[in-house]
Design a protein around this motif. Structure first.
Motif, PDB file in Angstrom:
ATOM      1  N   SER A  32       0.822  -1.198   0.000  1.00  0.00           N
ATOM      2  CA  SER A  32       0.000   0.000   0.000  1.00  0.00           C
ATOM      3  C   SER A  32       0.862   1.256   0.000  1.00  0.00           C
ATOM      4  O   SER A  32       1.871   1.320   0.689  1.00  0.00           O
ATOM      5  CB  SER A  32      -0.886  -0.008   1.250  1.00  0.00           C
ATOM      6  OG  SER A  32      -1.501   1.245   1.412  1.00  0.00           O
ATOM      7  N   PRO A  33       0.475   2.270  -0.761  1.00  0.00           N
ATOM      8  CA  PRO A  33       1.237   3.520  -0.734  1.00  0.00           C
ATOM      9  C   PRO A  33       0.883   4.404   0.458  1.00  0.00           C
ATOM     10  O   PRO A  33       1.544   5.396   0.700  1.00  0.00           O
ATOM     11  CB  PRO A  33       0.829   4.198  -2.047  1.00  0.00           C
ATOM     12  CG  PRO A  33      -0.554   3.688  -2.302  1.00  0.00           C
ATOM     13  CD  PRO A  33      -0.568   2.276  -1.774  1.00  0.00           C
ATOM     14  N   ALA A  34      -0.137   4.050   1.213  1.00  0.00           N
ATOM     15  CA  ALA A  34      -0.565   4.879   2.343  1.00  0.00           C
ATOM     16  C   ALA A  34       0.368   4.677   3.529  1.00  0.00           C
ATOM     17  O   ALA A  34       0.560   3.564   4.002  1.00  0.00           O
ATOM     18  CB  ALA A  34      -2.002   4.518   2.737  1.00  0.00           C
ATOM     19  N   VAL A  35       0.941   5.755   4.004  1.00  0.00           N
ATOM     20  CA  VAL A  35       1.916   5.688   5.090  1.00  0.00           C
ATOM     21  C   VAL A  35       1.266   5.205   6.379  1.00  0.00           C
ATOM     22  O   VAL A  35       1.866   4.465   7.154  1.00  0.00           O
ATOM     23  CB  VAL A  35       2.569   7.075   5.294  1.00  0.00           C
ATOM     24  CG1 VAL A  35       3.470   7.083   6.510  1.00  0.00           C
ATOM     25  CG2 VAL A  35       3.341   7.473   4.066  1.00  0.00           C
ATOM     26  N   ASP A  36       0.026   5.598   6.630  1.00  0.00           N
ATOM     27  CA  ASP A  36      -0.616   5.222   7.891  1.00  0.00           C
ATOM     28  C   ASP A  36      -0.953   3.739   7.965  1.00  0.00           C
ATOM     29  O   ASP A  36      -1.405   3.262   9.000  1.00  0.00           O
ATOM     30  CB  ASP A  36      -1.867   6.052   8.131  1.00  0.00           C
ATOM     31  CG  ASP A  36      -2.931   5.860   7.063  1.00  0.00           C
ATOM     32  OD1 ASP A  36      -2.574   5.470   5.927  1.00  0.00           O
ATOM     33  OD2 ASP A  36      -4.109   6.101   7.364  1.00  0.00           O
ATOM     34  N   ASP A 107     -23.570  16.204   3.254  1.00  0.00           N
ATOM     35  CA  ASP A 107     -22.236  15.605   3.179  1.00  0.00           C
ATOM     36  C   ASP A 107     -22.387  14.090   3.127  1.00  0.00           C
ATOM     37  O   ASP A 107     -22.508  13.425   4.136  1.00  0.00           O
ATOM     38  CB  ASP A 107     -21.414  16.015   4.403  1.00  0.00           C
ATOM     39  CG  ASP A 107     -19.954  15.665   4.257  1.00  0.00           C
ATOM     40  OD1 ASP A 107     -19.556  15.287   3.141  1.00  0.00           O
ATOM     41  OD2 ASP A 107     -19.228  15.747   5.249  1.00  0.00           O
ATOM     42  N   ASN A 108     -22.376  13.545   1.913  1.00  0.00           N
ATOM     43  CA  ASN A 108     -22.536  12.111   1.725  1.00  0.00           C
ATOM     44  C   ASN A 108     -21.453  11.646   0.756  1.00  0.00           C
ATOM     45  O   ASN A 108     -21.545  11.867  -0.450  1.00  0.00           O
ATOM     46  CB  ASN A 108     -23.929  11.787   1.180  1.00  0.00           C
ATOM     47  CG  ASN A 108     -24.183  10.307   1.133  1.00  0.00           C
ATOM     48  OD1 ASN A 108     -23.298   9.498   1.417  1.00  0.00           O
ATOM     49  ND2 ASN A 108     -25.403   9.935   0.786  1.00  0.00           N
ATOM     50  N   LYS A 109     -20.415  11.006   1.304  1.00  0.00           N
ATOM     51  CA  LYS A 109     -19.295  10.599   0.453  1.00  0.00           C
ATOM     52  C   LYS A 109     -19.649   9.419  -0.444  1.00  0.00           C
ATOM     53  O   LYS A 109     -18.901   9.090  -1.348  1.00  0.00           O
ATOM     54  CB  LYS A 109     -18.080  10.260   1.307  1.00  0.00           C
ATOM     55  CG  LYS A 109     -18.300   9.127   2.256  1.00  0.00           C
ATOM     56  CD  LYS A 109     -17.088   8.962   3.111  1.00  0.00           C
ATOM     57  CE  LYS A 109     -17.403   8.015   4.240  1.00  0.00           C
ATOM     58  NZ  LYS A 109     -16.437   8.085   5.289  1.00  0.00           N
ATOM     59  N   HIS A 110     -20.777   8.781  -0.218  1.00  0.00           N
ATOM     60  CA  HIS A 110     -21.175   7.665  -1.063  1.00  0.00           C
ATOM     61  C   HIS A 110     -21.870   8.140  -2.328  1.00  0.00           C
ATOM     62  O   HIS A 110     -22.280   7.334  -3.147  1.00  0.00           O
ATOM     63  CB  HIS A 110     -22.073   6.704  -0.283  1.00  0.00           C
ATOM     64  CG  HIS A 110     -21.392   6.133   0.919  1.00  0.00           C
ATOM     65  ND1 HIS A 110     -20.348   5.255   0.830  1.00  0.00           N
ATOM     66  CD2 HIS A 110     -21.591   6.342   2.239  1.00  0.00           C
ATOM     67  CE1 HIS A 110     -19.931   4.924   2.042  1.00  0.00           C
ATOM     68  NE2 HIS A 110     -20.663   5.579   2.913  1.00  0.00           N
ATOM     69  N   LYS A 111     -22.020   9.445  -2.514  1.00  0.00           N
ATOM     70  CA  LYS A 111     -22.658   9.983  -3.705  1.00  0.00           C
ATOM     71  C   LYS A 111     -21.640  10.360  -4.780  1.00  0.00           C
ATOM     72  O   LYS A 111     -21.921  11.172  -5.635  1.00  0.00           O
ATOM     73  CB  LYS A 111     -23.476  11.224  -3.341  1.00  0.00           C
ATOM     74  CG  LYS A 111     -24.796  10.935  -2.696  1.00  0.00           C
ATOM     75  CD  LYS A 111     -25.598  12.191  -2.606  1.00  0.00           C
ATOM     76  CE  LYS A 111     -27.018  11.884  -2.199  1.00  0.00           C
ATOM     77  NZ  LYS A 111     -27.839  13.090  -2.148  1.00  0.00           N
ATOM     78  N   ARG A 126     -10.822   1.383  -0.590  1.00  0.00           N
ATOM     79  CA  ARG A 126     -10.956   0.770   0.728  1.00  0.00           C
ATOM     80  C   ARG A 126     -11.133   1.846   1.801  1.00  0.00           C
ATOM     81  O   ARG A 126     -11.920   1.705   2.719  1.00  0.00           O
ATOM     82  CB  ARG A 126      -9.731  -0.094   1.030  1.00  0.00           C
ATOM     83  CG  ARG A 126      -9.874  -0.915   2.260  1.00  0.00           C
ATOM     84  CD  ARG A 126      -8.781  -1.937   2.437  1.00  0.00           C
ATOM     85  NE  ARG A 126      -7.489  -1.617   1.872  1.00  0.00           N
ATOM     86  CZ  ARG A 126      -6.587  -0.816   2.448  1.00  0.00           C
ATOM     87  NH1 ARG A 126      -6.857  -0.261   3.587  1.00  0.00           N
ATOM     88  NH2 ARG A 126      -5.435  -0.582   1.867  1.00  0.00           N
ATOM     89  N   HIS A 127     -10.426   2.968   1.649  1.00  0.00           N
ATOM     90  CA  HIS A 127     -10.599   4.068   2.599  1.00  0.00           C
ATOM     91  C   HIS A 127     -11.978   4.706   2.456  1.00  0.00           C
ATOM     92  O   HIS A 127     -12.540   5.198   3.443  1.00  0.00           O
ATOM     93  CB  HIS A 127      -9.521   5.132   2.393  1.00  0.00           C
ATOM     94  CG  HIS A 127      -8.213   4.763   3.008  1.00  0.00           C
ATOM     95  ND1 HIS A 127      -7.989   4.769   4.361  1.00  0.00           N
ATOM     96  CD2 HIS A 127      -7.059   4.354   2.454  1.00  0.00           C
ATOM     97  CE1 HIS A 127      -6.761   4.398   4.613  1.00  0.00           C
ATOM     98  NE2 HIS A 127      -6.167   4.129   3.465  1.00  0.00           N
ATOM     99  N   LEU A 128     -12.508   4.710   1.250  1.00  0.00           N
ATOM    100  CA  LEU A 128     -13.823   5.301   1.025  1.00  0.00           C
ATOM    101  C   LEU A 128     -14.902   4.551   1.791  1.00  0.00           C
ATOM    102  O   LEU A 128     -15.818   5.157   2.343  1.00  0.00           O
ATOM    103  CB  LEU A 128     -14.136   5.309  -0.476  1.00  0.00           C
ATOM    104  CG  LEU A 128     -15.393   6.027  -0.907  1.00  0.00           C
ATOM    105  CD1 LEU A 128     -15.265   7.512  -0.627  1.00  0.00           C
ATOM    106  CD2 LEU A 128     -15.652   5.800  -2.373  1.00  0.00           C
TER     107      LEU A 128
END
Length: 152
Positions: A32-36, A107-111, A126-128
């Motif tokens: 994964s490129p995500a540092v966390d 605010d709906n990130k699933h849209k 996966r973060h989404l």
């Protein structure tokens, strides 16, 4: 898809020791490129409660406002309209800079549109959906066995 380097086992070390640089590059590309998500952030927490200073309060900084419409935004928008009527565009710009305005009504990130979702990497998807990788249980006695395998 690999998330943490412990999922590769000893393959990374073997590839370096045997100078198989193409295999090493392949295994690194799977990570994964995500540092966390690196393994050091998933080590067992030895302290039960860590001190979390409130930097916003110490530095006198307001937290970032959410992008969606909030109940207090109606009052802010009325104040901005009054500022525009009394002082023109300069007063409106100043009031908008101080208070901000909502960018979306809900605010709906699933849209997200499908074309945006299809352009995301697997890790971003996966973060989404807020899917966290499972944390492996650390076994300090296993280190001796791993060292024996490497030198054996």
């Amino acid at each position: 898809m690999l998330i943490n380097e412990w999922q590769t086992g000893i393959r990374l070390n073997k590839a370096i020791q045997q100078q198989q640089f193409s295999d090493f590059s392949l295994w690194l590309a799977f990570l994964s490129p995500a540092v966390d998500e690196f393994a050091q952030f998933y080590t067992p927490d030895t302290e039960s409660a860590r001190f979390q200073p409130d930097l916003y309060q110490q530095l006198g900084i307001q937290q970032a406002r959410p992008f969606s419409f909030q109940p207090q935004d109606e009052q802010h928008l009325k104040q901005q309209a009054t500022a525009f009527q009394q002082g023109g565009a300069v007063a409106l710009r100043l009031m908008h800079s101080l208070q901000g305005a909502p960018l979306v009504m809900e605010d709906n990130k699933h849209k997200l549109p499908d074309e945006v979702k299809s352009g995301l990497s697997l890790h971003a998807r996966r973060h989404l959906v807020q899917q966290k990788p499972e944390m492996m249980q650390a076994d300090p006695t296993a280190l001796y066995e791993i060292l024996n395998q490497l030198h054996g």
